[in-house]
Enzyme design. Structure first.
Site, short mmCIF file in Angstrom:
data_model
loop_
_atom_site.label_atom_id
_atom_site.label_comp_id
_atom_site.label_asym_id
_atom_site.label_seq_id
_atom_site.Cartn_x
_atom_site.Cartn_y
_atom_site.Cartn_z
N SER A 13 0.86 -1.20 0.00
CA SER A 13 0.00 0.00 0.00
C SER A 13 0.88 1.23 0.00
CB SER A 13 -0.90 0.00 1.24
OG SER A 13 -1.52 1.27 1.42
N TYR A 62 -2.16 0.31 9.99
CA TYR A 62 -2.18 -0.37 8.70
C TYR A 62 -0.87 -0.12 7.94
CZ TYR A 62 -3.78 -1.68 4.00
OH TYR A 62 -3.90 -2.26 2.75
N LYS A 105 2.10 -2.79 6.74
CA LYS A 105 2.47 -2.97 5.33
C LYS A 105 3.95 -2.62 5.10
CE LYS A 105 -1.33 -4.46 3.37
NZ LYS A 105 -1.38 -5.77 2.68
N THR A 112 -12.94 -0.92 -3.66
CA THR A 112 -13.05 -2.11 -2.83
C THR A 112 -13.78 -1.79 -1.54
OG1 THR A 112 -10.94 -1.67 -1.72
CG2 THR A 112 -10.86 -3.00 -3.73
#
Length: 275
Positions: free
Chosen positions: A155, A168, A172, A201
């Site tokens: 990401s 997050y 990543k 998404t």
């Protein structure tokens, strides 16, 4: 499927293990692989969505669908065993992920680090970083035997410090570093981390409640770009789908325009600004 893979497995279609394959980019990648003749081992936490994905894929290729969490040791072992029974994995796609590790719906989608519940932060790292490493360990013997590849979905949050994306993004970033190290340690394989960019998404919508994300790319359009790495046997490394898409477009030759007006040499910027 490249020449090395055909040589390694001449009597059967290659096998790919795809996590997070019930929807979004994972499902798009699975569909693209199936259309290219790959056998599949797919997994996701949602059994109903995974069964629907399996039904569609089974019309195209051999597919084994195993619902469960990649954090679970036994589940990862079952995935590796299923791939071995099909002939051994040539590709592992670590796509499964969690936005914030929260078990209960309605939680703050992007908590600040100061307020991040530590159990949720631990789950975020386990799903996004530790489990992909653990699954890779199990599948590595198969990948080595097929001159295979590992595709880890990263990401831009791994490299850009967006407020609210600390948990997050940090998970990543850990996956990115593990990808780079694995590429050095397993030089005979291809090991990629890819930032797919913004896509339409469920995860992006959960991260942006109430926002219109219809302008983002469709996973079905991003998947073939990512699989170009596999087709071209691109060197191991970290890539952005946006850059890969640009490099995949053939350059259009340009014909210099004919003009009767004398051209004036461009003035260097330093001269325009004075010295």
């Amino acid at each position: 499927m490249n020449a090395e893979q055909r040589t390694a497995a001449p009597h059967s279609a290659p096998v790919a293990v795809v996590t997070g394959a019930s929807r979004g980019l994972g499902l798009a990648l699975a569909r693209a692989l199936a259309a290219d003749g790959w056998q599949l081992v797919i997994t996701a936490r949602g059994a109903a969505e995974l069964a629907a994905a399996e039904a569609g894929l089974a019309a195209v290729t051999k597919v084994v669908a195993l619902p469960g969490s990649i954090v679970d040791d036994d589940h990862r072992a079952h995935l590796a065993e299923a791939a071995e029974r099909l002939g051994g994995a040539s590709l592992l796609v670590n796509n499964a992920g969690t936005l914030n590790g929260a078990a209960a719906p309605g939680s703050e989608p992007l908590p600040r680090l100061a307020d991040y519940p530590l159990p949720d932060l631990l789950e975020t790292f386990e799903v996004n970083a530790l489990a992909p490493i653990a699954l890779t360990q199990l599948v590595l013997p198969q990948l080595r035997g097929h001159a295979g590849a590992v595709l880890n979905i990263s990401s831009d949050a791994a490299v850009v410090p967006y407020p609210g994306w600390g948990g997050y993004g940090a998970s990543k970033a850990a996956l990115d570093l593990a990808t780079a190290v694995l590429a050095r340690e397993e030089a005979e394989l291809r090991v990629w981390a890819v930032d797919p960019g913004g896509m339409q998404t469920r995860m992006l919508q959960e991260a942006s409640p109430g926002e219109d994300i219809s302008g983002e790319a469709l996973p079905e359009d991003v998947a073939p770009v990512l699989l170009g790495l596999l087709r071209d046997r691109t060197p191991s490394g970290r890539y952005r789908a946006e850059d890969l898409a640009v490099s995949a477009v053939p350059a259009v030759p340009t014909i210099p325009a004919v003009s009767t007006v004398p051209t004036v040499p461009a003035v260097p910027a330093a001269d325009r600004a004075g010295r």
